[in-house]
Design a protein around this motif. Structure first.
Motif, PDB file in Angstrom:
ATOM      1  N   LEU A   1      14.817   0.264   2.873  1.00 23.63           N
ATOM      2  CA  LEU A   1      15.271   1.542   2.308  1.00 23.63           C
ATOM      3  C   LEU A   1      16.137   1.337   1.075  1.00 23.63           C
ATOM      4  O   LEU A   1      15.989   2.051   0.073  1.00 23.63           O
ATOM      5  CB  LEU A   1      16.034   2.337   3.366  1.00 23.63           C
ATOM      6  CG  LEU A   1      15.206   2.972   4.467  1.00 23.63           C
ATOM      7  CD1 LEU A   1      16.109   3.516   5.572  1.00 23.63           C
ATOM      8  CD2 LEU A   1      14.326   4.074   3.909  1.00 23.63           C
ATOM      9  N   VAL A   2      17.033   0.373   1.132  1.00 25.54           N
ATOM     10  CA  VAL A   2      17.906   0.114  -0.018  1.00 25.54           C
ATOM     11  C   VAL A   2      17.089  -0.404  -1.200  1.00 25.54           C
ATOM     12  O   VAL A   2      17.289   0.022  -2.344  1.00 25.54           O
ATOM     13  CB  VAL A   2      19.041  -0.862   0.362  1.00 25.54           C
ATOM     14  CG1 VAL A   2      19.805  -1.326  -0.857  1.00 25.54           C
ATOM     15  CG2 VAL A   2      19.984  -0.206   1.355  1.00 25.54           C
ATOM     16  N   CYS A   3      16.136  -1.282  -0.936  1.00 27.49           N
ATOM     17  CA  CYS A   3      15.293  -1.793  -2.028  1.00 27.49           C
ATOM     18  C   CYS A   3      14.407  -0.699  -2.604  1.00 27.49           C
ATOM     19  O   CYS A   3      14.145  -0.677  -3.811  1.00 27.49           O
ATOM     20  CB  CYS A   3      14.455  -2.963  -1.537  1.00 27.49           C
ATOM     21  SG  CYS A   3      15.405  -4.477  -1.310  1.00 27.49           S
ATOM     22  N   ALA A   4      13.940   0.221  -1.760  1.00 26.73           N
ATOM     23  CA  ALA A   4      13.148   1.346  -2.271  1.00 26.73           C
ATOM     24  C   ALA A   4      14.000   2.223  -3.183  1.00 26.73           C
ATOM     25  O   ALA A   4      13.516   2.735  -4.199  1.00 26.73           O
ATOM     26  CB  ALA A   4      12.580   2.162  -1.119  1.00 26.73           C
ATOM     27  N   TRP A   5      15.269   2.396  -2.845  1.00 28.04           N
ATOM     28  CA  TRP A   5      16.157   3.171  -3.705  1.00 28.04           C
ATOM     29  C   TRP A   5      16.386   2.432  -5.024  1.00 28.04           C
ATOM     30  O   TRP A   5      16.380   3.037  -6.101  1.00 28.04           O
ATOM     31  CB  TRP A   5      17.486   3.411  -2.993  1.00 28.04           C
ATOM     32  CG  TRP A   5      18.465   4.159  -3.821  1.00 28.04           C
ATOM     33  CD1 TRP A   5      18.458   5.492  -4.105  1.00 28.04           C
ATOM     34  CD2 TRP A   5      19.605   3.608  -4.488  1.00 28.04           C
ATOM     35  NE1 TRP A   5      19.526   5.792  -4.905  1.00 28.04           N
ATOM     36  CE2 TRP A   5      20.246   4.673  -5.155  1.00 28.04           C
ATOM     37  CE3 TRP A   5      20.138   2.339  -4.567  1.00 28.04           C
ATOM     38  CZ2 TRP A   5      21.400   4.489  -5.892  1.00 28.04           C
ATOM     39  CZ3 TRP A   5      21.293   2.158  -5.305  1.00 28.04           C
ATOM     40  CH2 TRP A   5      21.901   3.222  -5.956  1.00 28.04           C
ATOM     41  N   LEU A   6      16.568   1.108  -4.949  1.00 26.59           N
ATOM     42  CA  LEU A   6      16.765   0.320  -6.167  1.00 26.59           C
ATOM     43  C   LEU A   6      15.520   0.316  -7.044  1.00 26.59           C
ATOM     44  O   LEU A   6      15.611   0.105  -8.253  1.00 26.59           O
ATOM     45  CB  LEU A   6      17.162  -1.111  -5.808  1.00 26.59           C
ATOM     46  CG  LEU A   6      18.568  -1.293  -5.239  1.00 26.59           C
ATOM     47  CD1 LEU A   6      18.760  -2.721  -4.753  1.00 26.59           C
ATOM     48  CD2 LEU A   6      19.615  -0.921  -6.269  1.00 26.59           C
ATOM     49  N   ALA A   7      14.361   0.553  -6.451  1.00 27.29           N
ATOM     50  CA  ALA A   7      13.112   0.584  -7.223  1.00 27.29           C
ATOM     51  C   ALA A   7      13.075   1.756  -8.194  1.00 27.29           C
ATOM     52  O   ALA A   7      12.281   1.752  -9.134  1.00 27.29           O
ATOM     53  CB  ALA A   7      11.913   0.652  -6.276  1.00 27.29           C
ATOM     54  N   GLN A   8      13.941   2.752  -8.001  1.00 26.13           N
ATOM     55  CA  GLN A   8      14.032   3.831  -8.983  1.00 26.13           C
ATOM     56  C   GLN A   8      14.534   3.296 -10.323  1.00 26.13           C
ATOM     57  O   GLN A   8      14.213   3.836 -11.364  1.00 26.13           O
ATOM     58  CB  GLN A   8      15.002   4.919  -8.519  1.00 26.13           C
ATOM     59  CG  GLN A   8      14.490   5.765  -7.423  1.00 26.13           C
ATOM     60  CD  GLN A   8      15.494   6.859  -7.096  1.00 26.13           C
ATOM     61  OE1 GLN A   8      16.671   6.775  -7.412  1.00 26.13           O
ATOM     62  NE2 GLN A   8      15.015   7.900  -6.460  1.00 26.13           N
ATOM     63  N   PHE A   9      15.341   2.251 -10.282  1.00 29.54           N
ATOM     64  CA  PHE A   9      15.936   1.701 -11.486  1.00 29.54           C
ATOM     65  C   PHE A   9      15.143   0.518 -12.030  1.00 29.54           C
ATOM     66  O   PHE A   9      15.119   0.302 -13.230  1.00 29.54           O
ATOM     67  CB  PHE A   9      17.375   1.276 -11.197  1.00 29.54           C
ATOM     68  CG  PHE A   9      18.197   2.364 -10.579  1.00 29.54           C
ATOM     69  CD1 PHE A   9      18.558   3.488 -11.316  1.00 29.54           C
ATOM     70  CD2 PHE A   9      18.576   2.300  -9.261  1.00 29.54           C
ATOM     71  CE1 PHE A   9      19.289   4.500 -10.748  1.00 29.54           C
ATOM     72  CE2 PHE A   9      19.316   3.310  -8.684  1.00 29.54           C
ATOM     73  CZ  PHE A   9      19.679   4.414  -9.428  1.00 29.54           C
ATOM     74  N   PHE A  10      14.548  -0.266 -11.139  1.00 27.96           N
ATOM     75  CA  PHE A  10      13.776  -1.447 -11.541  1.00 27.96           C
ATOM     76  C   PHE A  10      12.590  -1.580 -10.592  1.00 27.96           C
ATOM     77  O   PHE A  10      12.761  -1.804  -9.394  1.00 27.96           O
ATOM     78  CB  PHE A  10      14.666  -2.689 -11.505  1.00 27.96           C
ATOM     79  CG  PHE A  10      14.039  -3.895 -12.129  1.00 27.96           C
ATOM     80  CD1 PHE A  10      13.690  -3.900 -13.472  1.00 27.96           C
ATOM     81  CD2 PHE A  10      13.793  -5.026 -11.377  1.00 27.96           C
ATOM     82  CE1 PHE A  10      13.118  -5.016 -14.043  1.00 27.96           C
ATOM     83  CE2 PHE A  10      13.219  -6.139 -11.942  1.00 27.96           C
ATOM     84  CZ  PHE A  10      12.880  -6.133 -13.285  1.00 27.96           C
ATOM     85  N   VAL A  11      11.414  -1.435 -11.119  1.00 29.27           N
ATOM     86  CA  VAL A  11      10.189  -1.292 -10.321  1.00 29.27           C
ATOM     87  C   VAL A  11       9.920  -2.497  -9.421  1.00 29.27           C
ATOM     88  O   VAL A  11       9.368  -2.346  -8.337  1.00 29.27           O
ATOM     89  CB  VAL A  11       8.982  -1.042 -11.258  1.00 29.27           C
ATOM     90  CG1 VAL A  11       7.695  -0.999 -10.501  1.00 29.27           C
ATOM     91  CG2 VAL A  11       9.185   0.242 -12.038  1.00 29.27           C
ATOM     92  N   LEU A  12      10.349  -3.673  -9.819  1.00 30.31           N
ATOM     93  CA  LEU A  12      10.056  -4.864  -9.023  1.00 30.31           C
ATOM     94  C   LEU A  12      10.745  -4.872  -7.660  1.00 30.31           C
ATOM     95  O   LEU A  12      10.415  -5.703  -6.810  1.00 30.31           O
ATOM     96  CB  LEU A  12      10.417  -6.126  -9.803  1.00 30.31           C
ATOM     97  CG  LEU A  12       9.499  -6.437 -10.985  1.00 30.31           C
ATOM     98  CD1 LEU A  12       9.959  -7.702 -11.694  1.00 30.31           C
ATOM     99  CD2 LEU A  12       8.069  -6.595 -10.523  1.00 30.31           C
TER     100      LEU A  12
END
Length: 146
Positions: free
Chosen positions: A91-102
């Motif tokens: 979930l946290v990485c999915a949220w971070l994917a808003q800023f950086f797609v990788l």
């Protein structure tokens, strides 16, 4: 005979690009455009709030289960903690994917690793622990040699 009785010219059209358009059509088009803009803005904020909520839930899962996971390595409760920790990390990485797609890569990996735990906790958890111990042992041997 019918109409304005010679009281001056009365225009019931608005010229837009040389084309006559009735004012009621302009009002209808304005209402539709305004409604579409409101809908798109609400959708934008809704998606953003959903992702923020998911990130907050992921952080809570990480905080609540990481301590249990590190403290109870070989118990059955550890498998539940590992499952919750992996889902929280996803979930946290999915949220971070808003800023950086990788960040979608670790998000999908975390949820992919967590999926077998949901179906066979004891067996999969033991396999994960064995694999992690072997990997740690290989890293330790490689570092000690050099």
């Amino acid at each position: 005979m019918y109409g304005n009785y010679n009281n001056g010219s009365r225009r019931s059209y608005v010229l837009i690009g040389g084309y006559p358009v009735k004012p009621i059509y302009l009002v209808i088009a304005g209402v539709i455009i305004f409604g579409l803009l409101v809908y798109l803005l609400l959708r934008f904020f809704s998606i953003g709030l959903t992702m923020h909520f998911g990130a907050f839930a992921g952080i809570l899962l990480l905080i609540a289960n990481l301590r249990e996971l590190l403290g109870y390595g070989y118990t059955q409760r550890g498998s539940t903690a590992l499952l919750n920790t992996l889902v929280g990390a996803g979930l946290v990485c999915a949220w971070l994917a808003q800023f950086f797609v990788l960040f979608w890569v670790p998000a999908l990996l975390a949820v992919g690793i967590a999926t077998p735990l949901a179906f066979n906790r004891a067996g999969v958890y033991a396999a994960y622990l064995t694999t992690a111990q072997r990997a740690a042992e290989q890293v330790r041997r490689m570092v000690v040699r050099q």
